[in-house]
Design an enzyme around this catalytic site. Structure first.
Site, mmCIF file in Angstrom:
data_model
loop_
_atom_site.group_PDB
_atom_site.id
_atom_site.type_symbol
_atom_site.label_atom_id
_atom_site.label_comp_id
_atom_site.label_asym_id
_atom_site.label_seq_id
_atom_site.Cartn_x
_atom_site.Cartn_y
_atom_site.Cartn_z
ATOM 1 N N ARG A 151 9.860 3.947 -4.454
ATOM 2 C CA ARG A 151 10.537 4.259 -5.709
ATOM 3 C C ARG A 151 9.932 5.440 -6.462
ATOM 4 O O ARG A 151 10.653 6.140 -7.172
ATOM 5 C CB ARG A 151 10.505 3.035 -6.639
ATOM 6 C CG ARG A 151 11.346 1.882 -6.190
ATOM 7 C CD ARG A 151 11.238 0.717 -7.174
ATOM 8 N NE ARG A 151 11.735 1.063 -8.493
ATOM 9 C CZ ARG A 151 13.001 0.958 -8.885
ATOM 10 N NH1 ARG A 151 13.902 0.520 -8.041
ATOM 11 N NH2 ARG A 151 13.373 1.279 -10.105
ATOM 12 N N TYR A 152 8.632 5.654 -6.347
ATOM 13 C CA TYR A 152 7.982 6.499 -7.331
ATOM 14 C C TYR A 152 7.325 7.771 -6.794
ATOM 15 O O TYR A 152 7.600 8.859 -7.268
ATOM 16 C CB TYR A 152 6.935 5.680 -8.103
ATOM 17 C CG TYR A 152 7.496 4.475 -8.823
ATOM 18 C CD1 TYR A 152 8.674 4.569 -9.568
ATOM 19 C CD2 TYR A 152 6.864 3.238 -8.758
ATOM 20 C CE1 TYR A 152 9.192 3.470 -10.238
ATOM 21 C CE2 TYR A 152 7.370 2.137 -9.435
ATOM 22 C CZ TYR A 152 8.532 2.255 -10.170
ATOM 23 O OH TYR A 152 9.039 1.165 -10.818
ATOM 24 N N HIS B 132 -9.053 -2.759 18.234
ATOM 25 C CA HIS B 132 -9.897 -1.726 17.625
ATOM 26 C C HIS B 132 -9.029 -0.479 17.438
ATOM 27 O O HIS B 132 -8.576 0.125 18.415
ATOM 28 C CB HIS B 132 -11.087 -1.415 18.527
ATOM 29 C CG HIS B 132 -12.196 -0.687 17.825
ATOM 30 N ND1 HIS B 132 -12.106 0.617 17.438
ATOM 31 C CD2 HIS B 132 -13.441 -1.115 17.442
ATOM 32 C CE1 HIS B 132 -13.234 0.987 16.861
ATOM 33 N NE2 HIS B 132 -14.062 -0.049 16.840
ATOM 34 N N ASP B 133 -8.787 -0.104 16.181
ATOM 35 C CA ASP B 133 -7.851 0.996 15.927
ATOM 36 C C ASP B 133 -8.355 2.343 16.430
ATOM 37 O O ASP B 133 -7.592 3.146 16.972
ATOM 38 C CB ASP B 133 -7.506 1.067 14.438
ATOM 39 C CG ASP B 133 -8.717 1.234 13.535
ATOM 40 O OD1 ASP B 133 -9.856 1.041 14.010
ATOM 41 O OD2 ASP B 133 -8.532 1.538 12.337
ATOM 42 N N HIS C 139 -5.178 3.910 -38.275
ATOM 43 C CA HIS C 139 -4.916 2.458 -38.290
ATOM 44 C C HIS C 139 -3.412 2.164 -38.258
ATOM 45 O O HIS C 139 -2.978 1.090 -38.660
ATOM 46 C CB HIS C 139 -5.552 1.790 -39.515
ATOM 47 C CG HIS C 139 -6.952 2.220 -39.778
ATOM 48 N ND1 HIS C 139 -8.034 1.648 -39.140
ATOM 49 C CD2 HIS C 139 -7.448 3.194 -40.589
ATOM 50 C CE1 HIS C 139 -9.151 2.242 -39.555
ATOM 51 N NE2 HIS C 139 -8.815 3.188 -40.427
ATOM 52 N N GLN D 54 -23.963 3.368 8.030
ATOM 53 C CA GLN D 54 -22.856 3.656 8.926
ATOM 54 C C GLN D 54 -21.747 4.421 8.193
ATOM 55 O O GLN D 54 -21.043 5.235 8.786
ATOM 56 C CB GLN D 54 -22.293 2.356 9.506
ATOM 57 C CG GLN D 54 -21.305 2.571 10.629
ATOM 58 C CD GLN D 54 -20.928 1.274 11.301
ATOM 59 O OE1 GLN D 54 -19.963 0.621 10.901
ATOM 60 N NE2 GLN D 54 -21.693 0.884 12.314
ATOM 61 N N SER E 216 20.159 -0.007 -22.372
ATOM 62 C CA SER E 216 20.126 -1.464 -22.305
ATOM 63 C C SER E 216 21.443 -1.966 -21.750
ATOM 64 O O SER E 216 22.510 -1.457 -22.102
ATOM 65 C CB SER E 216 19.883 -2.063 -23.700
ATOM 66 O OG SER E 216 20.111 -3.464 -23.697
ATOM 67 N N ARG F 107 -24.096 -1.362 6.293
ATOM 68 C CA ARG F 107 -22.668 -1.518 5.998
ATOM 69 C C ARG F 107 -22.212 -2.934 6.317
ATOM 70 O O ARG F 107 -22.814 -3.636 7.112
ATOM 71 C CB ARG F 107 -21.772 -0.519 6.724
ATOM 72 C CG ARG F 107 -21.376 -0.834 8.126
ATOM 73 C CD ARG F 107 -19.924 -1.170 8.468
ATOM 74 N NE ARG F 107 -18.880 -0.947 7.525
ATOM 75 C CZ ARG F 107 -17.770 -0.287 7.798
ATOM 76 N NH1 ARG F 107 -17.595 0.281 8.976
ATOM 77 N NH2 ARG F 107 -16.814 -0.195 6.913
ATOM 78 N N ARG G 200 -8.161 0.396 2.106
ATOM 79 C CA ARG G 200 -6.849 0.815 2.617
ATOM 80 C C ARG G 200 -5.792 0.743 1.524
ATOM 81 O O ARG G 200 -4.743 1.378 1.627
ATOM 82 C CB ARG G 200 -6.430 -0.078 3.790
ATOM 83 C CG ARG G 200 -7.243 0.102 5.055
ATOM 84 C CD ARG G 200 -6.801 -0.909 6.109
ATOM 85 N NE ARG G 200 -7.684 -0.915 7.258
ATOM 86 C CZ ARG G 200 -7.476 -0.223 8.369
ATOM 87 N NH1 ARG G 200 -6.407 0.552 8.462
ATOM 88 N NH2 ARG G 200 -8.326 -0.286 9.372
#
Length: 497
Positions: free
Chosen positions: A30-31, A96-97, A169, A251, A299, A339, A348
């Site tokens: 959306r953004y 393992h990516d 204020h 690491q 609205s 680590r 991520r």
């Protein structure tokens, strides 16, 4: 005919086919702009992994390892040839990516396969890519902030001398100008640009550090030659377009860097929330409004409404972004020794989401500033409703100079002020203090045009116009002059504003 109960029950599980049945992240769907989405895309990430492997192999060859020009050329020629299905298959096989993508790269670079990722650990590609993405996202955000300041400069200059009621204020206070108030917003963003510049300048790569940061594997590859290991680290960093690297690491690079980056983004969110919060309040007063499209509906029930939805969306996203540094702080604090992997999943999310949020926020701000509408008549009416009280000192001094008794005049104007205030608050009548003064013979010295001149709003704005001029010249123009090239670049902004 199906009952409501049966329809509700049927909607508890996804349909067998068709429809949008998977969660879609609103920041992407959306953004956020295509530009920022690309920085955090899989293509950008895994292409950078391959560039890092090429940089590593290039530097290793330069320092004498048995790597051929043919292997390097093969890697360079296949950098964009990513077989996503093959990579996913290998990742599922190895769980393992990084190894999944090592094999995917090697699959299209069979000659180079033996030397891809040579001596490296997963964080060589993972952490260094994070830094590349952070840098590119910071550069994009800086460009958008500079353009926002350019738009705001025009708004502040246009309204530099338009008197408006100041608030402390959220109670009526001395006058300021619409342009001067805009510089208060802009000053926050000037500070944000400075923080962003420092972050870009100081951002280090992880570099070539090894499994626990000791560079032991690389020392072995180069037969104990410490100078070659140091040169390898420097050369890889240079090849990736950086001139700084972290001095020591476990690491991973210190997760404090993530915290510092998100803190800079949080600063942008804080500034945005402050500005848009003020605009929302001014919209209620009908003094200033954000852009409102010709066919826009404020609205679904109240057709007359012009809700400040852009400012509200900005505040909503800013509130989210301001909360992210706390997550990064906790992540850094909880890293054990060299680590732990409990940083992976959360990073991520908060790294890309932090930048995607900031991207939308600044784009919305520019859109708001570019079409922000001021209603001078309403602004003046509110000023004149309060100004008589503020003008009493000027009236008093003018009458004393004409020969009046200061103490007697002070008491009379005090009584008139209290009576006028009661009429306003107790009976809902307009402020008639000036009418009371005009009808009291004790103030004859200022009756007529003299009285009107004493309540000219421009007499009560101090140095506001000059402060606007000075701020724009001394604080904003140097930023715009420094980044003229950025102002000429076109945004690929497809954000739903």
């Amino acid at each position: 005919m199906a009952s409501l109960e049966s329809l509700l029950a049927a909607g508890a599980a996804p349909p067998a086919e068709g429809g949008k049945v998977a969660y879609e992240h609103p920041l992407v769907q959306r953004y956020a702009s295509k530009e920022m989405s690309f920085v955090w895309s899989p293509v950008k990430k895994f292409r950078t992994w391959r560039l890092l492997w090429i940089a590593l192999a290039t530097a290793e060859k330069e320092l004498g390892l048995d790597i051929t020009d043919e292997q390097l050329e093969e890697m360079r020629s296949q950098v964009d040839n990513i077989d996503w299905d093959y990579a996913a298959k290998k990742e599922a096989e190895f769980r393992h990516d990084v190894m999944g993508h090592v094999h995917a790269f090697g699959h299209v670079c069979p000659k180079a396969m033996p030397i891809i990722h040579l001596g490296a650990t997963s964080c060589f590609v993972g952490d260094n890519t994070d830094i590349v993405q952070i840098r590119d996202a910071l550069l994009l955000l800086r460009r958008k902030l500079v353009k926002f300041l350019d738009v705001m400069k025009a708004f502040a200059a246009e309204h530099r001398a338009l008197p408006t009621l100041g608030f402390t204020h959220y109670q009526p206070a001395q006058l300021t100008t619409v342009g001067k108030r805009a510089t208060l917003w802009m000053q926050d963003f000037v500070l944000d640009v400075a923080a962003l510049e420092r972050c870009i300048e100081d951002l280090p790569m992880r570099g070539v550090k090894g499994t626990t940061g000791t560079q032991a594997t690389f020392l072995q590859l180069f037969d104990g030659d410490h100078d070659k290991v140091k040169t390898l680290n420097r050369r890889v960093v240079e090849l990736m377009g950086f001139d700084k690297w972290i001095p020591v690491s476990g690491q991973t690079y210190s997760r404090k860097i993530d915290y510092q980056v998100l803190t800079v983004l949080s600063g942008v969110a804080q500034s945005a929330y402050k500005m848009c919060g003020d605009v929302r309040l001014l919209a209620n007063l009908k003094e200033v409004e954000e852009p409102f499209a010709k066919t826009q509906i404020g609205s679904s029930a109240m057709a007359y409404k012009r809700n400040p939805m852009r400012c509200e969306r900005t505040c909503s996203l800013a509130r989210y972004l301001m909360g992210l540094p706390a997550m990064a702080a906790q992540t850094h604090a909880s890293q054990w020794f060299e680590r732990t992997l409990d940083d992976s999943a959360i990073r991520r999310m908060y790294l890309p989401e932090g930048f995607l949020s900031a991207d939308v926020i600044v784009t919305l701000l520019t859109n708001i500033a570019d079409g922000m509408h001021v209603w001078p008549g309403v602004v003046r009416a509110r000023v004149m409703a309060e100004l008589p009280f503020m003008a009493t000192e000027n009236i008093l001094m003018a009458c004393v100079k004409a020969g009046g008794d200061r103490q007697d005049l002070h008491e009379k104007i005090r009584v008139h002020s209290m009576a006028a205030g009661m009429a306003v608050k107790g009976e809902g009548k307009p402020n008639d203090l000036m009418d009371r003064v005009a009808g009291d013979p004790a103030f004859e010295a200022v009756h007529g045009e003299k009285l009107a001149s004493l309540i000219d709003p421009s007499l009560f704005i101090g140095r506001s116009p000059e402060q606007v001029d000075e701020f724009l010249a001394e604080c904003v123009d140097p930023i715009l002059d420094k980044h003229q090239a950025l102002l000429k670049e076109e945004n690929v902004d497809d954000v739903n504003v």
